[in-house]
Design an enzyme around this catalytic site. Structure first.
Site, PDB file in Angstrom:
ATOM      1  N   THR A  41     -36.373  19.647   1.719  1.00  0.00           N
ATOM      2  CA  THR A  41     -35.116  19.918   1.171  1.00  0.00           C
ATOM      3  C   THR A  41     -33.951  19.486   2.204  1.00  0.00           C
ATOM      4  O   THR A  41     -33.865  19.340   3.225  1.00  0.00           O
ATOM      5  CB  THR A  41     -34.721  21.285   1.094  1.00  0.00           C
ATOM      6  OG1 THR A  41     -35.830  21.861   0.151  1.00  0.00           O
ATOM      7  CG2 THR A  41     -33.450  21.824   0.381  1.00  0.00           C
ATOM      8  N   SER A  60     -33.685  20.895  -5.861  1.00  0.00           N
ATOM      9  CA  SER A  60     -34.538  21.045  -6.855  1.00  0.00           C
ATOM     10  C   SER A  60     -34.667  19.377  -7.119  1.00  0.00           C
ATOM     11  O   SER A  60     -35.839  19.221  -7.488  1.00  0.00           O
ATOM     12  CB  SER A  60     -34.016  21.500  -8.317  1.00  0.00           C
ATOM     13  OG  SER A  60     -33.608  23.142  -8.045  1.00  0.00           O
ATOM     14  N   THR A  68     -38.247  26.562   7.029  1.00  0.00           N
ATOM     15  CA  THR A  68     -38.903  27.595   7.485  1.00  0.00           C
ATOM     16  C   THR A  68     -39.759  27.292   8.663  1.00  0.00           C
ATOM     17  O   THR A  68     -40.317  26.279   8.778  1.00  0.00           O
ATOM     18  CB  THR A  68     -39.917  28.011   6.516  1.00  0.00           C
ATOM     19  OG1 THR A  68     -39.042  28.584   5.400  1.00  0.00           O
ATOM     20  CG2 THR A  68     -40.636  29.374   6.972  1.00  0.00           C
ATOM     21  N   GLY A 101     -35.760  56.680  -4.581  1.00  0.00           N
ATOM     22  CA  GLY A 101     -34.360  57.133  -4.978  1.00  0.00           C
ATOM     23  C   GLY A 101     -33.503  56.730  -3.642  1.00  0.00           C
ATOM     24  O   GLY A 101     -33.484  55.493  -3.255  1.00  0.00           O
ATOM     25  N   GLU A 143     -40.016  26.734  -2.769  1.00  0.00           N
ATOM     26  CA  GLU A 143     -41.090  25.807  -3.293  1.00  0.00           C
ATOM     27  C   GLU A 143     -40.926  25.516  -4.949  1.00  0.00           C
ATOM     28  O   GLU A 143     -41.610  25.714  -5.571  1.00  0.00           O
ATOM     29  CB  GLU A 143     -42.432  26.408  -2.955  1.00  0.00           C
ATOM     30  CG  GLU A 143     -42.624  26.575  -1.395  1.00  0.00           C
ATOM     31  CD  GLU A 143     -44.322  26.688  -0.993  1.00  0.00           C
ATOM     32  OE1 GLU A 143     -44.816  26.438  -1.537  1.00  0.00           O
ATOM     33  OE2 GLU A 143     -44.145  27.574  -0.107  1.00  0.00           O
ATOM     34  N   THR A 159     -37.479  26.175  -7.722  1.00  0.00           N
ATOM     35  CA  THR A 159     -37.007  27.523  -8.176  1.00  0.00           C
ATOM     36  C   THR A 159     -37.773  28.047  -9.792  1.00  0.00           C
ATOM     37  O   THR A 159     -38.504  27.215 -10.299  1.00  0.00           O
ATOM     38  CB  THR A 159     -35.472  27.598  -8.750  1.00  0.00           C
ATOM     39  OG1 THR A 159     -35.419  26.385  -9.806  1.00  0.00           O
ATOM     40  CG2 THR A 159     -34.796  26.912  -7.473  1.00  0.00           C
TER      41      THR A 159
HETATM   42  C1  LIG Z   1     -35.597  31.044   3.127  1.00  0.00           C
HETATM   43  C2  LIG Z   1     -35.673  29.864   2.716  1.00  0.00           C
HETATM   44  C3  LIG Z   1     -36.850  28.986   3.240  1.00  0.00           C
HETATM   45  C4  LIG Z   1     -36.795  27.687   2.786  1.00  0.00           C
HETATM   46  N1  LIG Z   1     -37.980  26.897   3.379  1.00  0.00           N
HETATM   47  C5  LIG Z   1     -38.174  25.725   3.040  1.00  0.00           C
HETATM   48  C6  LIG Z   1     -39.110  24.847   3.828  1.00  0.00           C
HETATM   49  O1  LIG Z   1     -39.572  25.200   4.660  1.00  0.00           O
HETATM   50  N2  LIG Z   1     -38.920  23.409   3.485  1.00  0.00           N
HETATM   51  C7  LIG Z   1     -38.336  22.808   2.623  1.00  0.00           C
HETATM   52  O2  LIG Z   1     -38.342  21.732   2.344  1.00  0.00           O
HETATM   53  N3  LIG Z   1     -37.255  23.737   1.852  1.00  0.00           N
HETATM   54  C8  LIG Z   1     -37.249  24.938   2.109  1.00  0.00           C
HETATM   55  N4  LIG Z   1     -36.390  25.670   1.367  1.00  0.00           N
HETATM   56  C9  LIG Z   1     -35.750  25.104   0.189  1.00  0.00           C
HETATM   57  C10 LIG Z   1     -35.976  25.734  -1.094  1.00  0.00           C
HETATM   58  O3  LIG Z   1     -37.006  25.017  -1.373  1.00  0.00           O
HETATM   59  C11 LIG Z   1     -34.847  25.191  -1.948  1.00  0.00           C
HETATM   60  O4  LIG Z   1     -33.775  26.119  -1.660  1.00  0.00           O
HETATM   61  C12 LIG Z   1     -35.185  25.132  -3.580  1.00  0.00           C
HETATM   62  O5  LIG Z   1     -36.098  24.257  -3.813  1.00  0.00           O
HETATM   63  C13 LIG Z   1     -33.724  25.188  -4.305  1.00  0.00           C
HETATM   64  O6  LIG Z   1     -32.840  24.108  -4.077  1.00  0.00           O
HETATM   65  P1  LIG Z   1     -31.340  24.305  -3.756  1.00  0.00           P
HETATM   66  O7  LIG Z   1     -31.379  25.280  -2.778  1.00  0.00           O
HETATM   67  O8  LIG Z   1     -30.655  22.941  -3.423  1.00  0.00           O
HETATM   68  O9  LIG Z   1     -30.835  24.621  -5.301  1.00  0.00           O
HETATM   69  P2  LIG Z   1     -30.403  23.664  -6.412  1.00  0.00           P
HETATM   70  O10 LIG Z   1     -31.356  22.747  -6.535  1.00  0.00           O
HETATM   71  O11 LIG Z   1     -28.991  23.170  -6.104  1.00  0.00           O
HETATM   72  O12 LIG Z   1     -30.309  24.663  -7.543  1.00  0.00           O
HETATM   73  C14 LIG Z   1     -29.257  25.704  -7.628  1.00  0.00           C
HETATM   74  C15 LIG Z   1     -29.577  26.104  -9.192  1.00  0.00           C
HETATM   75  O13 LIG Z   1     -29.631  25.065 -10.264  1.00  0.00           O
HETATM   76  C16 LIG Z   1     -30.872  25.319 -10.987  1.00  0.00           C
HETATM   77  N5  LIG Z   1     -31.311  24.087 -11.447  1.00  0.00           N
HETATM   78  C17 LIG Z   1     -31.287  22.780 -10.642  1.00  0.00           C
HETATM   79  N6  LIG Z   1     -31.605  21.936 -11.171  1.00  0.00           N
HETATM   80  C18 LIG Z   1     -32.086  22.366 -12.463  1.00  0.00           C
HETATM   81  C19 LIG Z   1     -32.409  21.767 -13.612  1.00  0.00           C
HETATM   82  N7  LIG Z   1     -33.067  20.512 -13.636  1.00  0.00           N
HETATM   83  N8  LIG Z   1     -32.692  22.667 -14.689  1.00  0.00           N
HETATM   84  C20 LIG Z   1     -32.457  23.984 -14.620  1.00  0.00           C
HETATM   85  N9  LIG Z   1     -31.911  24.344 -13.505  1.00  0.00           N
HETATM   86  C21 LIG Z   1     -31.731  23.640 -12.531  1.00  0.00           C
HETATM   87  C22 LIG Z   1     -31.973  25.930  -9.883  1.00  0.00           C
HETATM   88  O14 LIG Z   1     -32.808  26.502 -10.538  1.00  0.00           O
HETATM   89  C23 LIG Z   1     -30.904  27.078  -9.105  1.00  0.00           C
HETATM   90  O15 LIG Z   1     -30.689  28.071 -10.119  1.00  0.00           O
HETATM   91  C24 LIG Z   1     -36.063  27.196   1.878  1.00  0.00           C
HETATM   92  C25 LIG Z   1     -35.194  28.038   1.037  1.00  0.00           C
HETATM   93  C26 LIG Z   1     -34.835  29.173   1.629  1.00  0.00           C
HETATM   94  C27 LIG Z   1     -33.551  29.779   0.933  1.00  0.00           C
END
Ligand SMILES: Cc1cc2nc3c(=O)[nH]c(=O)nc-3n(C[C@H](O)[C@H](O)[C@H](O)COP(=O)(O)OP(=O)(O)OC[C@H]3O[C@@H](n4cnc5c(N)ncnc54)[C@H](O)[C@@H]3O)c2cc1C
Length: 380
Positions: free
Chosen positions: A126, A132, A158, A339, A363, A365
């Protein structure tokens, strides 16, 4: 069709459950409260062969399979979501690609100490603008003689602050879109690799989540993982399996919260009788038990499909969607059954409710899982 686990899997469940109850559970609250990476428990996971579960002994593993890892993840999550996420990122996201796509020399150098728990692994995919849309990666790797020079940034890694070995992706051919991304192995301490501050999170504390910055970070040419420009394909394969792992974590958290809620319902007396005798509580317990049973059946089916070498992209997405929504519902109800005490930090269901929330985000959403499922169903 029978998806029941075999004798070896039952032994793994028993061994991990004993270990989790004796050694992890007493520390789970402290890991959450202190937000410190549990290095000692990580070493114990290595000693017990859990980190190397799916790998051959020749690579420091315990000659098991991915199904065994899934069982271990569920049992660890039943007492600590944080340790389960650490195990998931280490084994499923970092070790697995090294095992599947790495050269013999890479397996010897990196996989053996990782599988034994002598080193900690992390996976950086990421980026700020590529969540995503993971193919939108901007991190760039340029070949320079016998080295690759990496510039860019990863976020939310992570295990990041504790890791010795990072598997990351970077663009090697910017004109080729997702066909121009490659994977690399980077070691802690490499000049040009800088860690960001640890993120403060809603839950899953102690998992060392941080950004990685690459500033002319020069790594040996032999640290390219697999073939050049195959990185996108590799992480799609890695994330298919990763979705089984995160579903197991979600289910373990649900199971842990469920058991606590059932025990509490039998003990807590209001209006002169245990609250378990009220139909409102019974219905919640019945829904929780049904949800957990359906998620476990699907988990076993998809883990079995993977072991059989079948395609399971759609089923893994369905499983992740189902298990993470089950976990949300079950943990919500567990808090409700306790509760006011369910809202207090002394009771583990509060931590589990916070921890499970990530499972619907990490991994891929759940919106992305629905996209994957719909594309397959509609043949788009
Ligand atoms: C605690 C934690 C640990 C993590 N660990 C790792 C790790 O070890 N390695 C790593 O690489 N990443 C890691 N991540 C990243 C994680 O995989 C991403 O946060 C996740 O894939 C979503 O990406 P984003 O946060 O940029 O959200 P965005 O992609 O910006 O999404 C924002 C919203 O838009 C929605 N959305 C986006 N595109 C679409 C679409 N085409 N259609 C419909 N809805 C859509 C999403 O579902 C979400 O609701 C971690 C995240 C967290 C919070």
């Amino acid at each position: 069709m029978n998806f029941e686990t075999n004798d070896e899997h039952r032994m793994i469940r028993k061994m991990v459950r004993d270990f989790a109850e004796k050694e992890i559970a007493p520390l789970a609250e402290e890991i959450d409260a202190s937000d410190q990476f549990p290095h000692g428990l990580m070493r114990r996971l290595g000693e017990l062969g859990i980190l190397g579960m799916p790998f051959p002994e020749a690579y420091g593993g315990s000659d098991g399979d991915y199904f065994g890892l899934v069982i271990a993840l569920e049992e660890v999550a039943r007492v600590s979501g944080s340790l389960a996420l650490i195990l998931d990122a280490h084994t499923s996201l970092c070790c697995e690609p090294i095992y599947h796509f790495g050269t013999e020399a890479q397996r010897q150098k990196f996989l053996i100490p990782l599988a034994r728990g002598e080193k900690v692994g992390a996976f950086g995919l990421t980026e700020p603008q590529a969540g995503s849309d993971a193919g939108a990666t901007l991190t760039r790797a340029v070949r320079d003689d016998d080295a690759w020079v990496i510039n860019g940034q990863k976020v939310f890694t992570t295990n990041g602050s504790a890791a010795d070995v990072f598997v990351i992706t970077a663009k090697t051919d910017p004109d080729k879109g997702t066909r121009g991304i490659s994977s690399f192995i980077i070691e802690k301490g490499t000049p040009g690799l800088r860690l960001g501050r640890e993120e403060k999170k809603m839950g899953l504390n102690g998992t060392g989540t941080c950004a990685l910055f690459f500033e002319n970070c020069r790594i040996p040419a032999e640290n390219l993982l697999g073939a050049e420009n195959e990185g996108f394909k590799q992480f799609m394969i890695t994330l298919d399996a990763g979705r089984i792992a995160i579903a197991a974590m979600a289910l373990g958290l649900a199971q842990g919260a469920f058991e606590r809620a059932v025990a509490y319902a039998k003990e807590r007396v209001q209006f002169g009788r245990p609250i378990a005798q009220f139909q409102a509580i019974q219905w919640m317990v019945a829904d929780m038990a049904t949800d957990i049973e359906s998620a476990r059946l699907m988990l076993n089916k998809v883990a079995w499909m993977k072991e059989q070498g079948l395609r399971y992209t759609k089923e893994a997405a369905m499983l992740k969607l189902l298990a993470t929504e089950v976990s949300e519902r079950v943990c919500y109800k567990a808090v409700q059954i306790l509760g006011g005490y369910g809202y207090i930090r002394d009771y583990a269901v509060e931590r589990m409710y916070r921890d499970q929330r990530l499972c619907a985000i990490g991994e891929g959403t759940n919106e992305i899982q629905r996209l994957v499922i719909a594309r397959q169903v509609l043949e788009l």
